[in-house]
Scaffold this motif. Structure first.
Motif, PDB file in Angstrom:
ATOM      1  N   PRO A  32       0.810  -1.223   0.000  1.00  0.00           N
ATOM      2  CA  PRO A  32       0.000   0.000   0.000  1.00  0.00           C
ATOM      3  C   PRO A  32       0.842   1.270   0.000  1.00  0.00           C
ATOM      4  O   PRO A  32       0.316   2.361  -0.195  1.00  0.00           O
ATOM      5  N   GLN A  33       2.146   1.116   0.205  1.00  0.00           N
ATOM      6  CA  GLN A  33       3.032   2.284   0.221  1.00  0.00           C
ATOM      7  C   GLN A  33       3.391   2.771  -1.186  1.00  0.00           C
ATOM      8  O   GLN A  33       4.010   3.831  -1.336  1.00  0.00           O
ATOM      9  N   THR A  35       1.896   3.868  -4.651  1.00  0.00           N
ATOM     10  CA  THR A  35       0.712   4.261  -5.422  1.00  0.00           C
ATOM     11  C   THR A  35       0.769   3.728  -6.851  1.00  0.00           C
ATOM     12  O   THR A  35      -0.251   3.289  -7.394  1.00  0.00           O
ATOM     13  N   TRP A 101      -2.230   6.016   3.862  1.00  0.00           N
ATOM     14  CA  TRP A 101      -2.663   5.336   2.636  1.00  0.00           C
ATOM     15  C   TRP A 101      -4.121   4.896   2.682  1.00  0.00           C
ATOM     16  O   TRP A 101      -4.679   4.500   1.662  1.00  0.00           O
TER      17      TRP A 101
END
Length: 200
Positions: A32-33, A35, A101
């Motif tokens: 999730p870090q 994009t 996030w």
């Protein structure tokens, strides 16, 4: 940590998309870090952007870091024999405790898989966005090669193998009272009903 776990964790930590077996169907995983990796995953699946991605975690401690609001029904399910396993739980989200996030989301769907090496990956990487390895709306193929052929592009890493089950996880929404099944999957309605009374 095995070489395979290290390879997967490194690929994810560098913004890669990984196609891998899970304890249910084959999955596509991203950190999730990153994009750009999330954007690629949506393109690979032709998944509508208004459909949020579910999250896999290694344990309840990781759930706590995400700002999940743990209702009594959610706690009951987390303590059940189906966790870890093929049960996805929908939690409300506390924005004051949630990581950046998750900004803009008011709920998250979380699962702890029942697979030793996948749990090892999650302990190494932290929570991951993981969704079934198929084009949106299609059935998930049985093998990694078949899944890769169906996608709109190629993941950065393809882990050979098959899903452990032919059906995805069961999703139970614990934001509502009583808790409600939103997708029937590997865990039956009867099994859920034995844990949570009053399930509609």
């Amino acid at each position: 940590m095995t070489d395979q776990v290290r390879e997967i964790a490194q690929c994810l930590s560098h913004g890669g998309v990984v196609l891998l077996p899970t304890d249910t169907v084959l999955g596509l995983a991203v950190s999730p870090q990153h994009t750009a990796a999330i954007d690629r995953l949506y393109r690979l699946k032709h998944r509508p952007r208004d459909k949020n991605l579910p999250i896999m975690v290694a344990n309840a401690d990781q759930i706590g870091t995400l700002g999940a609001r743990i209702t009594p029904s959610a706690q009951t399910l987390l303590s059940s024999p189906f966790v870890p396993g093929a049960l996805t739980i929908v939690f409300g989200l506390d924005p004051a405790r949630a990581p950046e996030w998750l900004a803009g989301r008011d709920e998250i769907a979380l699962r702890i898989p029942n697979d030793a090496w996948l749990l090892a990956v999650l302990r190494e990487t932290g929570p991951l966005l993981v969704t079934s390895a198929n084009r949106s709306g299609a059935q998930t193929p049985g093998t990694a090669d078949e899944a890769a052929a169906q996608l709109n592009g190629t993941p950065d890493l393809i882990v050979a193998g098959t899903g452990h089950q032919a059906t995805p996880s069961t999703i139970v929404n614990c934001r509502v009272t009583p808790a409600r099944i939103e997708r029937l999957g590997a865990v039956s309605e009867a099994d859920i009903a034995t844990i949570i009374e009053g399930l509609s």
